[in-house]
Design a protein around this motif. Structure first.
Motif, PDB file in Angstrom:
ATOM      1  N   THR A  15       0.832  -1.207   0.000  1.00 31.11           N
ATOM      2  CA  THR A  15       0.000   0.000   0.000  1.00 31.11           C
ATOM      3  C   THR A  15       0.862   1.250   0.000  1.00 31.11           C
ATOM      4  O   THR A  15       0.581   2.209  -0.738  1.00 31.11           O
ATOM      5  CB  THR A  15      -0.937   0.002   1.226  1.00 31.11           C
ATOM      6  N   GLU A  16       1.918   1.250   0.796  1.00 31.53           N
ATOM      7  CA  GLU A  16       2.806   2.411   0.861  1.00 31.53           C
ATOM      8  C   GLU A  16       3.474   2.667  -0.485  1.00 31.53           C
ATOM      9  O   GLU A  16       3.609   3.814  -0.918  1.00 31.53           O
ATOM     10  CB  GLU A  16       3.873   2.219   1.948  1.00 31.53           C
ATOM     11  N   GLU A  17       3.905   1.613  -1.155  1.00 27.16           N
ATOM     12  CA  GLU A  17       4.541   1.759  -2.459  1.00 27.16           C
ATOM     13  C   GLU A  17       3.539   2.274  -3.498  1.00 27.16           C
ATOM     14  O   GLU A  17       3.875   3.119  -4.334  1.00 27.16           O
ATOM     15  CB  GLU A  17       5.139   0.430  -2.913  1.00 27.16           C
ATOM     16  N   LYS A  18       2.303   1.786  -3.423  1.00 30.55           N
ATOM     17  CA  LYS A  18       1.266   2.280  -4.333  1.00 30.55           C
ATOM     18  C   LYS A  18       0.997   3.760  -4.102  1.00 30.55           C
ATOM     19  O   LYS A  18       0.810   4.527  -5.055  1.00 30.55           O
ATOM     20  CB  LYS A  18      -0.027   1.479  -4.152  1.00 30.55           C
ATOM     21  N   GLN A  19       0.986   4.187  -2.851  1.00 36.51           N
ATOM     22  CA  GLN A  19       0.764   5.595  -2.541  1.00 36.51           C
ATOM     23  C   GLN A  19       1.920   6.445  -3.059  1.00 36.51           C
ATOM     24  O   GLN A  19       1.706   7.552  -3.564  1.00 36.51           O
ATOM     25  CB  GLN A  19       0.576   5.788  -1.037  1.00 36.51           C
ATOM     26  N   GLU A  20       3.138   5.914  -2.947  1.00 38.32           N
ATOM     27  CA  GLU A  20       4.301   6.635  -3.471  1.00 38.32           C
ATOM     28  C   GLU A  20       4.201   6.774  -4.989  1.00 38.32           C
ATOM     29  O   GLU A  20       4.484   7.837  -5.543  1.00 38.32           O
ATOM     30  CB  GLU A  20       5.592   5.913  -3.083  1.00 38.32           C
ATOM     31  N   ILE A  21       3.797   5.722  -5.665  1.00 39.96           N
ATOM     32  CA  ILE A  21       3.608   5.790  -7.116  1.00 39.96           C
ATOM     33  C   ILE A  21       2.531   6.803  -7.464  1.00 39.96           C
ATOM     34  O   ILE A  21       2.673   7.572  -8.416  1.00 39.96           O
ATOM     35  CB  ILE A  21       3.280   4.395  -7.695  1.00 39.96           C
ATOM     36  N   GLN A  22       1.469   6.827  -6.694  1.00 41.74           N
ATOM     37  CA  GLN A  22       0.398   7.797  -6.929  1.00 41.74           C
ATOM     38  C   GLN A  22       0.932   9.221  -6.819  1.00 41.74           C
ATOM     39  O   GLN A  22       0.647  10.076  -7.672  1.00 41.74           O
ATOM     40  CB  GLN A  22      -0.728   7.577  -5.927  1.00 41.74           C
ATOM     41  N   LEU A  23       1.734   9.484  -5.798  1.00 39.31           N
ATOM     42  CA  LEU A  23       2.314  10.814  -5.632  1.00 39.31           C
ATOM     43  C   LEU A  23       3.246  11.156  -6.796  1.00 39.31           C
ATOM     44  O   LEU A  23       3.230  12.274  -7.319  1.00 39.31           O
ATOM     45  CB  LEU A  23       3.080  10.905  -4.308  1.00 39.31           C
ATOM     46  N   LEU A  24       4.052  10.193  -7.196  1.00 40.96           N
ATOM     47  CA  LEU A  24       4.962  10.417  -8.316  1.00 40.96           C
ATOM     48  C   LEU A  24       4.208  10.699  -9.606  1.00 40.96           C
ATOM     49  O   LEU A  24       4.568  11.600 -10.362  1.00 40.96           O
ATOM     50  CB  LEU A  24       5.887   9.207  -8.496  1.00 40.96           C
ATOM     51  N   LEU A  25       3.154   9.929  -9.864  1.00 38.99           N
ATOM     52  CA  LEU A  25       2.358  10.140 -11.078  1.00 38.99           C
ATOM     53  C   LEU A  25       1.730  11.529 -11.089  1.00 38.99           C
ATOM     54  O   LEU A  25       1.716  12.213 -12.117  1.00 38.99           O
ATOM     55  CB  LEU A  25       1.285   9.072 -11.215  1.00 38.99           C
ATOM     56  N   ARG A  26       1.213  11.959  -9.950  1.00 37.83           N
ATOM     57  CA  ARG A  26       0.636  13.302  -9.873  1.00 37.83           C
ATOM     58  C   ARG A  26       1.690  14.359 -10.183  1.00 37.83           C
ATOM     59  O   ARG A  26       1.436  15.325 -10.902  1.00 37.83           O
ATOM     60  CB  ARG A  26       0.024  13.549  -8.497  1.00 37.83           C
ATOM     61  N   GLN A  27       2.884  14.163  -9.623  1.00 44.43           N
ATOM     62  CA  GLN A  27       3.970  15.103  -9.863  1.00 44.43           C
ATOM     63  C   GLN A  27       4.350  15.111 -11.340  1.00 44.43           C
ATOM     64  O   GLN A  27       4.510  16.174 -11.946  1.00 44.43           O
ATOM     65  CB  GLN A  27       5.176  14.733  -9.015  1.00 44.43           C
ATOM     66  N   TYR A  28       4.503  13.940 -11.944  1.00 46.22           N
ATOM     67  CA  TYR A  28       4.865  13.858 -13.359  1.00 46.22           C
ATOM     68  C   TYR A  28       3.808  14.503 -14.240  1.00 46.22           C
ATOM     69  O   TYR A  28       4.134  15.204 -15.203  1.00 46.22           O
ATOM     70  CB  TYR A  28       5.062  12.406 -13.788  1.00 46.22           C
ATOM     71  N   LEU A  29       2.533  14.279 -13.919  1.00 49.71           N
ATOM     72  CA  LEU A  29       1.450  14.873 -14.701  1.00 49.71           C
ATOM     73  C   LEU A  29       1.445  16.396 -14.573  1.00 49.71           C
ATOM     74  O   LEU A  29       1.219  17.110 -15.559  1.00 49.71           O
ATOM     75  CB  LEU A  29       0.101  14.286 -14.279  1.00 49.71           C
ATOM     76  N   ARG A  30       1.704  16.903 -13.363  1.00 49.17           N
ATOM     77  CA  ARG A  30       1.793  18.357 -13.174  1.00 49.17           C
ATOM     78  C   ARG A  30       2.925  18.937 -14.003  1.00 49.17           C
ATOM     79  O   ARG A  30       2.772  19.962 -14.665  1.00 49.17           O
ATOM     80  CB  ARG A  30       2.030  18.693 -11.694  1.00 49.17           C
ATOM     81  N   GLU A  31       4.080  18.264 -13.969  1.00 45.69           N
ATOM     82  CA  GLU A  31       5.233  18.739 -14.729  1.00 45.69           C
ATOM     83  C   GLU A  31       4.953  18.736 -16.233  1.00 45.69           C
ATOM     84  O   GLU A  31       5.305  19.676 -16.938  1.00 45.69           O
ATOM     85  CB  GLU A  31       6.460  17.881 -14.421  1.00 45.69           C
ATOM     86  N   GLU A  32       4.312  17.679 -16.721  1.00 44.48           N
ATOM     87  CA  GLU A  32       3.966  17.617 -18.142  1.00 44.48           C
ATOM     88  C   GLU A  32       2.999  18.721 -18.517  1.00 44.48           C
ATOM     89  O   GLU A  32       3.116  19.332 -19.578  1.00 44.48           O
ATOM     90  CB  GLU A  32       3.373  16.247 -18.479  1.00 44.48           C
ATOM     91  N   ARG A  33       2.025  18.977 -17.651  1.00 41.23           N
ATOM     92  CA  ARG A  33       1.038  20.031 -17.929  1.00 41.23           C
ATOM     93  C   ARG A  33       1.712  21.396 -17.946  1.00 41.23           C
ATOM     94  O   ARG A  33       1.420  22.234 -18.799  1.00 41.23           O
ATOM     95  CB  ARG A  33      -0.093  19.981 -16.890  1.00 41.23           C
ATOM     96  N   ARG A  34       2.635  21.627 -16.993  1.00 40.72           N
ATOM     97  CA  ARG A  34       3.367  22.891 -16.975  1.00 40.72           C
ATOM     98  C   ARG A  34       4.147  23.080 -18.273  1.00 40.72           C
ATOM     99  O   ARG A  34       4.189  24.175 -18.830  1.00 40.72           O
ATOM    100  CB  ARG A  34       4.338  22.933 -15.792  1.00 40.72           C
ATOM    101  N   GLU A  35       4.794  22.013 -18.716  1.00 40.84           N
ATOM    102  CA  GLU A  35       5.563  22.082 -19.955  1.00 40.84           C
ATOM    103  C   GLU A  35       4.651  22.383 -21.144  1.00 40.84           C
ATOM    104  O   GLU A  35       4.990  23.187 -22.016  1.00 40.84           O
ATOM    105  CB  GLU A  35       6.320  20.773 -20.185  1.00 40.84           C
ATOM    106  N   GLU A  36       3.480  21.759 -21.165  1.00 36.86           N
ATOM    107  CA  GLU A  36       2.515  22.005 -22.240  1.00 36.86           C
ATOM    108  C   GLU A  36       2.060  23.467 -22.233  1.00 36.86           C
ATOM    109  O   GLU A  36       1.988  24.110 -23.289  1.00 36.86           O
ATOM    110  CB  GLU A  36       1.313  21.077 -22.074  1.00 36.86           C
ATOM    111  N   ILE A  37       1.773  23.992 -21.054  1.00 35.17           N
ATOM    112  CA  ILE A  37       1.349  25.391 -20.934  1.00 35.17           C
ATOM    113  C   ILE A  37       2.463  26.313 -21.400  1.00 35.17           C
ATOM    114  O   ILE A  37       2.226  27.278 -22.134  1.00 35.17           O
ATOM    115  CB  ILE A  37       0.930  25.709 -19.482  1.00 35.17           C
ATOM    116  N   TYR A  38       3.699  26.009 -21.008  1.00 38.13           N
ATOM    117  CA  TYR A  38       4.836  26.835 -21.415  1.00 38.13           C
ATOM    118  C   TYR A  38       5.029  26.796 -22.931  1.00 38.13           C
ATOM    119  O   TYR A  38       5.271  27.836 -23.554  1.00 38.13           O
ATOM    120  CB  TYR A  38       6.109  26.376 -20.702  1.00 38.13           C
ATOM    121  N   GLU A  39       4.911  25.632 -23.528  1.00 39.35           N
ATOM    122  CA  GLU A  39       5.040  25.513 -24.977  1.00 39.35           C
ATOM    123  C   GLU A  39       3.943  26.304 -25.691  1.00 39.35           C
ATOM    124  O   GLU A  39       4.210  26.968 -26.699  1.00 39.35           O
ATOM    125  CB  GLU A  39       4.998  24.048 -25.401  1.00 39.35           C
ATOM    126  N   ASN A  40       2.710  26.249 -25.175  1.00 41.71           N
ATOM    127  CA  ASN A  40       1.615  27.034 -25.755  1.00 41.71           C
ATOM    128  C   ASN A  40       1.897  28.527 -25.636  1.00 41.71           C
ATOM    129  O   ASN A  40       1.618  29.303 -26.557  1.00 41.71           O
ATOM    130  CB  ASN A  40       0.285  26.684 -25.097  1.00 41.71           C
TER     131      ASN A  40
END
Length: 68
Positions: A15-40
């Motif tokens: 469960t702890e590892e799954k929660q860590e993956i969830q946090l990482l995925l959220r972070q990666y998605l935020r970073e990708e979205r920021r990059e997309e906004i910057y490119e736009n």
């Protein structure tokens, strides 16, 4: 590694590892979205410098711009 392999690997984690993956995925998605906004933003700056952007406060003119 296929997507289904990744899903199966995640299922086997604690469960702890799954929660860590969830946090990482959220972070990666935020970073990708920021990059997309910057490119736009960069694209819009170039279009503005080239005089390709059109602005209007007239609703009919905006509708016409959308249809173009």
């Amino acid at each position: 590694m296929s997507f289904s392999d990744v899903v199966e690997a995640i299922k086997s984690l604690s469960t702890e590892e799954k929660q860590e993956i969830q946090l990482l995925l959220r972070q990666y998605l935020r970073e990708e979205r920021r990059e997309e906004i910057y490119e736009n933003f960069q694209t819009a700056r170039v279009e503005e410098q080239n005089g390709e952007l059109k602005f209007s406060s007239d609703i009919n003119a905006l509708r016409q711009l959308i249809e173009e």
